[in-house]
Design a protein around this motif. Structure first.
Motif, short mmCIF file in Angstrom:
data_model
loop_
_atom_site.label_atom_id
_atom_site.label_comp_id
_atom_site.label_asym_id
_atom_site.label_seq_id
_atom_site.Cartn_x
_atom_site.Cartn_y
_atom_site.Cartn_z
N LEU A 60 0.83 -1.21 0.00
CA LEU A 60 0.00 0.00 0.00
C LEU A 60 0.87 1.26 0.00
O LEU A 60 0.62 2.20 -0.77
N ILE A 61 1.90 1.28 0.83
CA ILE A 61 2.79 2.43 0.92
C ILE A 61 3.46 2.72 -0.42
O ILE A 61 3.65 3.88 -0.80
N SER A 62 3.82 1.66 -1.14
CA SER A 62 4.56 1.83 -2.40
C SER A 62 3.78 2.64 -3.43
O SER A 62 4.37 3.19 -4.36
N HIS A 63 2.46 2.74 -3.28
CA HIS A 63 1.64 3.51 -4.21
C HIS A 63 1.62 5.00 -3.86
O HIS A 63 1.21 5.82 -4.67
N PHE A 64 2.08 5.33 -2.66
CA PHE A 64 2.11 6.73 -2.22
C PHE A 64 3.54 7.27 -2.15
O PHE A 64 3.80 8.40 -2.54
N TYR A 65 4.44 6.45 -1.66
CA TYR A 65 5.84 6.85 -1.54
C TYR A 65 6.62 6.18 -2.66
O TYR A 65 7.09 5.05 -2.53
N THR A 66 6.74 6.89 -3.76
CA THR A 66 7.25 6.27 -4.99
C THR A 66 8.74 6.55 -5.24
O THR A 66 9.22 6.32 -6.34
N GLU A 67 9.44 7.06 -4.22
CA GLU A 67 10.88 7.29 -4.40
C GLU A 67 11.62 5.99 -4.69
O GLU A 67 12.66 5.98 -5.35
N ILE A 68 11.08 4.88 -4.16
CA ILE A 68 11.66 3.58 -4.44
C ILE A 68 10.55 2.67 -4.98
O ILE A 68 9.37 2.98 -4.85
N SER A 69 10.92 1.54 -5.55
CA SER A 69 9.96 0.68 -6.24
C SER A 69 9.15 -0.18 -5.26
O SER A 69 9.48 -0.28 -4.07
N VAL A 70 8.10 -0.82 -5.79
CA VAL A 70 7.30 -1.75 -5.00
C VAL A 70 8.19 -2.87 -4.46
O VAL A 70 8.07 -3.27 -3.29
N PHE A 71 9.06 -3.39 -5.32
CA PHE A 71 9.96 -4.46 -4.91
C PHE A 71 10.82 -4.03 -3.73
O PHE A 71 10.99 -4.79 -2.76
N ASP A 72 11.36 -2.81 -3.79
CA ASP A 72 12.20 -2.32 -2.70
C ASP A 72 11.41 -2.18 -1.40
O ASP A 72 11.92 -2.50 -0.31
N TRP A 73 10.18 -1.71 -1.49
CA TRP A 73 9.34 -1.60 -0.28
C TRP A 73 9.08 -2.98 0.32
O TRP A 73 9.08 -3.14 1.55
N LEU A 74 8.88 -3.97 -0.52
CA LEU A 74 8.63 -5.32 -0.01
C LEU A 74 9.89 -5.89 0.64
O LEU A 74 9.80 -6.59 1.67
N ILE A 75 11.06 -5.59 0.08
CA ILE A 75 12.31 -6.02 0.70
C ILE A 75 12.49 -5.34 2.05
O ILE A 75 12.89 -5.97 3.04
N ILE A 76 12.19 -4.04 2.12
CA ILE A 76 12.28 -3.32 3.39
C ILE A 76 11.32 -3.92 4.41
O ILE A 76 11.64 -4.06 5.60
N ALA A 77 10.13 -4.32 3.94
CA ALA A 77 9.16 -4.97 4.82
C ALA A 77 9.74 -6.27 5.39
O ALA A 77 9.59 -6.56 6.59
N VAL A 78 10.38 -7.06 4.55
CA VAL A 78 11.00 -8.31 5.01
C VAL A 78 12.09 -8.01 6.05
O VAL A 78 12.20 -8.71 7.07
N ILE A 79 12.88 -6.98 5.79
CA ILE A 79 13.92 -6.58 6.75
C ILE A 79 13.28 -6.21 8.09
O ILE A 79 13.76 -6.61 9.16
N VAL A 80 12.20 -5.44 8.03
CA VAL A 80 11.50 -5.02 9.25
C VAL A 80 10.94 -6.24 9.99
O VAL A 80 11.04 -6.34 11.22
N ILE A 81 10.35 -7.16 9.24
CA ILE A 81 9.76 -8.36 9.86
C ILE A 81 10.83 -9.15 10.61
O ILE A 81 10.63 -9.53 11.77
N ILE A 82 11.96 -9.38 9.96
CA ILE A 82 13.02 -10.20 10.58
C ILE A 82 13.75 -9.43 11.66
O ILE A 82 13.82 -9.86 12.83
N CYS A 83 14.31 -8.28 11.29
CA CYS A 83 15.14 -7.53 12.23
C CYS A 83 14.30 -6.90 13.35
O CYS A 83 14.75 -6.81 14.49
N GLY A 84 13.09 -6.45 13.00
CA GLY A 84 12.23 -5.88 14.02
C GLY A 84 11.84 -6.90 15.07
O GLY A 84 11.81 -6.61 16.28
N THR A 85 11.53 -8.13 14.64
CA THR A 85 11.19 -9.19 15.58
C THR A 85 12.37 -9.52 16.48
O THR A 85 12.22 -9.66 17.70
#
Length: 274
Positions: free
Chosen positions: A199-224
């Motif tokens: 959802l964010i990737s459609h509003f914050y377009t400085e980086i691609s959808v793929f990059d947002w999903l990778i950042i999400a994975v980083i947050v899921i793993i490292c945040g946990t």
């Protein structure tokens, strides 16, 4: 009911202040970041007394603030990397000052003083390079959207894990450290985080959808893991919350534990894709 109201109001105010401070300007971002470093280090050093450890609170906080501000100035393009050299001097002072304190466990005190800088001040300092970016025209721009998205993902992961955990949680994720966290909650939090990233990737377009999903994975793993690390810290010194500055939510470490481990990894990824 009163506790729920207090928790809700405190949480809403916390989110508004953090989002507003990051969004408004780079100066307001610096103020917010400085508050996180100062309050986080003060809290961390203070609760260590529960384990008869006495880190160098004032010198540690001064070192953390300098690390943050010097990186802000460097990221703003106002000076060279030499501004970071005094950090070595602060580390030297932490070692030497312990000679005159006459405290028990002097090297434990030194180690905890430096750990605060590594765990709290450094991750917040790296956020400077997420919000201050170099344009194709070689101008430094203030772009807070990626950092805001990062925090939205942190909150999505925490909220999703909590909601799925209390409704479906049966299998403990890491019972020795955090008895309440479950695999069901973590998996549910991961799905929510990935959905929010899309959802964010459609509003914050400085980086691609793929990059947002990778950042999400980083947050899921490292945040946990960040959450678990803070739980391990609190369990090791027998405290429930790291502080009480946020009624109903605990302390600064309780609110930013996921971000402290995830932010450096997000920073590294953003540097790799530049």
């Amino acid at each position: 009911m009163n506790n729920l109201l207090t928790r809700t109001l405190t949480g809403a105010l916390f989110v508004l202040v953090l989002i507003g401070g990051i969004w408004f300007s780079k100066e307001s971002f610096l103020i917010i970041a400085m508050a996180i470093v100062i309050l986080g280090l003060w809290e961390f050093y203070s609760v260590c007394k529960n384990d008869n450890i006495f880190p160098q609170k004032l010198l540690g906080i001064a070192s953390g603030v300098y690390l943050l501000v010097s990186n802000f100035i460097l990221a703003s393009g106002l000076t060279s990397h030499k501004i970071l050299l005094p950090v070595i001097g602060f580390v030297f002072l932490i070692f030497v000052s312990e000679l005159y304190r006459k405290k028990n466990q002097p090297f434990t005190n030194i180690a905890i003083s430096l750990l605060g800088l590594l765990w709290i001040a450094l991750p917040v300092s790296l956020m400077n390079y997420i919000v201050l970016t170099l344009s194709p025209e070689m101008e430094i721009l203030y772009t807070p959207w990626i950092l805001l998205g990062f925090f939205f993902l942190i909150w999505a992961n925490d909220t999703g894990a909590y909601l799925f955990g209390i409704t479906l949680g049966k299998h403990r994720l890491f019972e020795r450290v955090s008895p309440k966290k479950s695999w069901e909650g973590s998996i549910g939090g991961a799905f929510v985080t990935l959905a929010v990233a899309f959802l964010i990737s459609h509003f914050y377009t400085e980086i691609s959808v793929f990059d947002w999903l990778i950042i999400a994975v980083i947050v899921i793993i490292c945040g946990t893991f960040g959450d678990l690390v803070e739980s391990l810290f609190k369990r090791s010194i027998n405290i429930k919350d790291s502080g009480s500055i946020l009624p109903g939510h605990g302390g600064i470490l309780d609110r930013f534990d996921s971000a402290f481990l995830a932010a450096p990894c997000v920073f590294m990824y953003l540097e790799l894709i530049k």
